[in-house]
Structures are given as C-alpha cells and as structure tokens.
Design a protein around this motif. Structure first.
Motif, PDB file in Angstrom:
ATOM      1  N   PRO A  19       1.131  -1.589  -0.065  1.00  0.00           N
ATOM      2  CA  PRO A  19       0.053   0.265   0.030  1.00  0.00           C
ATOM      3  C   PRO A  19       0.762   1.795   0.410  1.00  0.00           C
ATOM      4  N   GLY A  20       0.388   2.148  -0.163  1.00  0.00           N
ATOM      5  CA  GLY A  20       0.684   4.108  -0.003  1.00  0.00           C
ATOM      6  C   GLY A  20       1.780   4.422  -1.354  1.00  0.00           C
ATOM      7  N   HIS A  21       2.625   4.815  -0.822  1.00  0.00           N
ATOM      8  CA  HIS A  21       3.470   5.623  -2.065  1.00  0.00           C
ATOM      9  C   HIS A  21       3.928   4.558  -2.896  1.00  0.00           C
ATOM     10  N   VAL A  22       3.997   4.492  -4.280  1.00  0.00           N
ATOM     11  CA  VAL A  22       4.940   3.428  -4.243  1.00  0.00           C
ATOM     12  C   VAL A  22       5.662   3.660  -6.487  1.00  0.00           C
ATOM     13  N   ARG A  23       6.702   3.501  -6.964  1.00  0.00           N
ATOM     14  CA  ARG A  23       6.889   4.251  -7.997  1.00  0.00           C
ATOM     15  C   ARG A  23       7.239   2.790  -8.634  1.00  0.00           C
ATOM     16  N   ALA A  24       6.708   2.263  -9.108  1.00  0.00           N
ATOM     17  CA  ALA A  24       6.642   1.002  -9.396  1.00  0.00           C
ATOM     18  C   ALA A  24       5.099   0.302 -10.456  1.00  0.00           C
ATOM     19  N   PRO A  25       4.819   0.908 -11.880  1.00  0.00           N
ATOM     20  CA  PRO A  25       3.525   0.988 -12.336  1.00  0.00           C
ATOM     21  C   PRO A  25       3.458  -0.963 -11.945  1.00  0.00           C
ATOM     22  N   TYR A  26       1.527  -0.797 -12.025  1.00  0.00           N
ATOM     23  CA  TYR A  26       1.375  -1.628 -12.172  1.00  0.00           C
ATOM     24  C   TYR A  26       1.114  -2.722 -12.805  1.00  0.00           C
ATOM     25  N   GLN A  75      -0.871  -5.012 -30.337  1.00  0.00           N
ATOM     26  CA  GLN A  75      -1.406  -5.017 -31.004  1.00  0.00           C
ATOM     27  C   GLN A  75      -0.719  -3.971 -32.218  1.00  0.00           C
ATOM     28  N   GLY A  76       0.734  -2.812 -31.752  1.00  0.00           N
ATOM     29  CA  GLY A  76       1.410  -2.368 -32.209  1.00  0.00           C
ATOM     30  C   GLY A  76       2.677  -3.049 -32.873  1.00  0.00           C
ATOM     31  N   GLY A  77       3.727  -2.364 -33.512  1.00  0.00           N
ATOM     32  CA  GLY A  77       4.707  -2.965 -34.413  1.00  0.00           C
ATOM     33  C   GLY A  77       5.629  -4.193 -33.316  1.00  0.00           C
ATOM     34  N   PRO A  78       5.738  -5.421 -34.200  1.00  0.00           N
ATOM     35  CA  PRO A  78       6.544  -5.862 -33.361  1.00  0.00           C
ATOM     36  C   PRO A  78       8.116  -5.735 -32.769  1.00  0.00           C
ATOM     37  N   LYS A  79       8.792  -4.867 -32.894  1.00  0.00           N
ATOM     38  CA  LYS A  79       9.762  -4.181 -32.342  1.00  0.00           C
ATOM     39  C   LYS A  79       9.718  -3.271 -31.681  1.00  0.00           C
ATOM     40  N   ASP A  80       8.236  -2.986 -31.197  1.00  0.00           N
ATOM     41  CA  ASP A  80       7.905  -1.535 -30.476  1.00  0.00           C
ATOM     42  C   ASP A  80       8.416  -1.895 -28.465  1.00  0.00           C
ATOM     43  N   THR A  81       8.763  -1.354 -28.048  1.00  0.00           N
ATOM     44  CA  THR A  81       9.305  -1.247 -26.454  1.00  0.00           C
ATOM     45  C   THR A  81       8.427  -0.539 -25.392  1.00  0.00           C
ATOM     46  N   THR A  82       9.143  -0.427 -24.599  1.00  0.00           N
ATOM     47  CA  THR A  82       8.571   0.655 -23.195  1.00  0.00           C
ATOM     48  C   THR A  82       9.267   0.268 -22.296  1.00  0.00           C
ATOM     49  N   VAL A  83      10.227   2.157 -21.956  1.00  0.00           N
ATOM     50  CA  VAL A  83      11.846   1.824 -20.657  1.00  0.00           C
ATOM     51  C   VAL A  83      11.240   2.723 -19.703  1.00  0.00           C
ATOM     52  N   VAL A  84      10.815   1.849 -18.622  1.00  0.00           N
ATOM     53  CA  VAL A  84      10.517   2.035 -17.458  1.00  0.00           C
ATOM     54  C   VAL A  84      11.270   2.533 -16.394  1.00  0.00           C
ATOM     55  N   ASP A  85      12.157   3.428 -15.370  1.00  0.00           N
ATOM     56  CA  ASP A  85      12.579   3.836 -14.449  1.00  0.00           C
ATOM     57  C   ASP A  85      12.456   3.104 -12.998  1.00  0.00           C
ATOM     58  N   PHE A  86      13.656   2.410 -12.949  1.00  0.00           N
ATOM     59  CA  PHE A  86      12.813   1.781 -11.296  1.00  0.00           C
ATOM     60  C   PHE A  86      13.886   2.024 -10.542  1.00  0.00           C
ATOM     61  N   TYR A  87      14.304   2.045  -9.050  1.00  0.00           N
ATOM     62  CA  TYR A  87      14.868   1.715  -8.025  1.00  0.00           C
ATOM     63  C   TYR A  87      14.957   0.267  -8.019  1.00  0.00           C
ATOM     64  N   GLU A  88      16.487   0.035  -6.981  1.00  0.00           N
ATOM     65  CA  GLU A  88      16.778  -1.500  -7.075  1.00  0.00           C
ATOM     66  C   GLU A  88      15.535  -2.230  -6.493  1.00  0.00           C
ATOM     67  N   ASN A  89      14.864  -1.554  -5.698  1.00  0.00           N
ATOM     68  CA  ASN A  89      14.530  -2.111  -4.111  1.00  0.00           C
ATOM     69  C   ASN A  89      13.374  -3.148  -5.514  1.00  0.00           C
ATOM     70  N   TRP A  90      12.516  -2.468  -6.084  1.00  0.00           N
ATOM     71  CA  TRP A  90      11.414  -3.506  -7.012  1.00  0.00           C
ATOM     72  C   TRP A  90      12.401  -4.665  -7.885  1.00  0.00           C
ATOM     73  N   LEU A  91      13.622  -4.788  -8.062  1.00  0.00           N
ATOM     74  CA  LEU A  91      14.185  -5.515  -9.067  1.00  0.00           C
ATOM     75  C   LEU A  91      14.660  -6.920  -8.484  1.00  0.00           C
ATOM     76  N   ASP A  92      14.283  -7.520  -9.377  1.00  0.00           N
ATOM     77  CA  ASP A  92      14.739  -9.370  -8.515  1.00  0.00           C
ATOM     78  C   ASP A  92      15.815  -9.807 -10.314  1.00  0.00           C
ATOM     79  N   PRO A  93      16.652 -10.657 -10.054  1.00  0.00           N
ATOM     80  CA  PRO A  93      17.457 -11.298 -11.078  1.00  0.00           C
ATOM     81  C   PRO A  93      16.543 -11.966 -11.844  1.00  0.00           C
ATOM     82  N   ALA A  94      15.990 -11.781 -13.216  1.00  0.00           N
ATOM     83  CA  ALA A  94      15.178 -13.077 -14.379  1.00  0.00           C
ATOM     84  C   ALA A  94      16.393 -14.021 -14.733  1.00  0.00           C
TER      85      ALA A  94
END
Lengths: 94, 216
Positions: A19-26, A75-94
C-alpha cells in the motif's frame, strides 16, 4: 554506490502490491525486461513520501521491455518497446 | 455557483454569468498548498518575493526554449553530443536554465521513434518546457500511451511504419525526458532561428514530428 545489476542483465519487476506511495507501475509488476542503463542513485521516493528526509540512496535503472512481453495481445509494431525507470528495491534477477 | 435573485429588476439576463476563480470549490490540495506556502513564509524559510520569483521563473519556461535547444543540436554536433550526455548542462552552456531536475534527451532515428509519458502522475521536463499540456496529465493519455502508443500517435496525426520501433519512456522516477526529433529533409539552407520554428511542444513529447518545409 555498488549496483546489483549491470547493463544487459535480465531483471524481473517484483510482483508485490504494497500500500501507499509506490513508484513501480502496476503494468510492469512481475514482468521481465533488460537493464538498458544505470541512471545514478537517488533517495528512495517511497520513504521520502513519508517525511523520511535521509531516505536510503538507491541505484536507479532504466529497464526496457518488449511491448509483447508487457501485453499479450499487443497490436502495434513487433519491435515496439517501453522503457521504465525503477529503483533497485523493485528488481530481482530473471 | 448559484445565481438566484429576483428577475424583475431590469438588467440584461441574456448574458452568461462568468464565475470568478474563487467561485469554484477550493479543493483540499489548494488549501494545503496555500497553507504550506503561508507557513514557510511565516517561518522565514523563504519570502513571498522568493516564492513569486520562483513562480515567475517556472512560467517563463516554454516549449520555445526547447525548440531553440533542438535547433542548436541540429546545427552544432558538439552541442548535440553534450545534449545527449546531459540536457541541463548543455542548455546552461547556451544560457538556458533548465533547472535542477535531471533531464535526458532521447534521439529519434529512422529506426526508433521515442515518446514520453508519466503513467504514475505528470512528470515532465518543466524546467525547460514549462507546464505540460492538460492532455499529458489525463488518465487516457497516461494509460493508453504504454498500452497502444500507435493509436495515440495516430490521434495526433502521426503514422509510423510497423518496422520502426516505437519506444515509450515512462518517467516514473527522478529523470525527465525530452525527445530530440530528426531534422526534416529539405532544411539544409535554414538557419537556427528558422529551424526552431519547425519544432513544436508535441514534437518534444514525441507525439508529433516537425513539419517538413518542403511539404514532402
């Protein structure tokens, strides 16, 4: 500051719903992207929002996602991308 | 707002009543902002004049400054290199103050088209361009740009081939983004001032492309 991830690393955004103020988009939660750049380090906005002015400094990453990985029915182009900025606490190795 | 009174006293009621700004309800956030400003002035953190200067400074930031920066980048490769490294330092080097919040440029190429959104709120390179347009803050733009960017582009009259990568930048954090558009064809003889006229605010957000003066 030592960063946990390097440019080119595959990372997964935490599938967490605090809950609360979170900066990682759903729409990115649980999704896998690639670290495109490390963009310095900044005080954790999720602490700053609650008046913690000496909040932890966290590395900030620019993570690039293929649109087709974000949206199964994209439905857009096959190469389309989105870049999102994250602070480290939101990321895990994949 | 209400406008109840006796309708027999003979002035012109065909005119539409125009509300003054105080006639809309004062919202919670307006009250909080007013109170915070007054308290900080009372406590001597800054003066009313400092606050006025800061508002005036923000109001003086406009897309025209962004256009000037882009025209310089199109005509001066060293400046362009600096701009791609750090927008704030690059603009300062030509006498344009773009503030303390770090702005990064993303460069359009024949292969990649960039567009900017802030899905979480309305982050925007205000320090250079001034306040964002209202549509930039709308829930529709914020949610649809990451979901169907090409539909948004087409609503702005911008159609790109499928093999061009549309890359959306979601400014969720401490950085702000500015699109460096491609210099249109047919502009070889143009000077910086004329080039700047081709660059609109929407080009800097990436929902539009600069006009091609040749019309092709």
């Amino acid at each position: 500051m030592s960063e946990r991830f390097s440019v080119g690393d595959r990372v997964r955004v935490r599938r967490a719903y605090p809950p609360g103020h979170v900066r990682a988009p759903y729409f990115t939660r649980g999704k896998v992207g690639e670290v495109q750049a490390i963009a310095g380090s900044y005080r954790n906005p999720e602490q700053l929002a609650y008046g913690i002015t000496d909040a932890d400094r966290l590395p900030l990453y620019r993570v690039i996602f293929r649109q087709s990985d974000l949206w199964a029915d994209y439905q857009g182009g096959p190469k389309d991308t989105t870049v999102v900025d994250f602070y480290e606490n939101w990321l895990d190795p994949a | 707002m209400t406008h109840d009174h006796d309708h027999s006293h003979g002035h012109d009621h065909d005119q539409t009543f125009q509300p003054d700004i105080e006639d809309s309800p004062f919202t919670h956030h307006q009250v909080m902002a007013e109170a915070l400003g007054e308290l900080l002035i009372e406590k001597g953190v800054f003066t009313a004049d400092d606050l006025r200067r800061q508002i005036e400074h923000l109001d003086s930031r406009t897309p025209a400054l962004g256009a000037e920066v882009i025209a310089r980048a199109w005509t001066d490769p060293d400046f362009k290199a600096k701009l791609m490294e750090n927008v704030n330092e690059a603009t300062a080097s030509i006498g344009i103050d773009s503030g303390d919040i770090p702005i990064r440029a993303v460069e359009n190429t024949p292969e990649t088209h960039h567009m900017i959104v802030c899905t979480l709120c309305s982050c925007y390179p205000r320090g250079l361009l001034g306040p964002p347009p209202d549509w930039y803050k709308s829930r529709a733009y914020r949610s649809r740009t990451v979901r169907e960017p090409r539909a948004i582009l087409s609503e702005f009259g911008t159609t790109l081939p499928d093999d061009v990568e549309v890359r959306v930048h979601d400014s969720t954090a401490d950085l702000r983004y500015l699109v460096l558009p491609m210099r249109p064809r047919g502009t070889d003889g143009m000077d910086e001032a004329d080039l700047a006229k081709l660059v609109t605010r929407d080009c800097l957000i990436g929902v539009s492309l600069p006009d091609n003066p040749g019309g092709v």
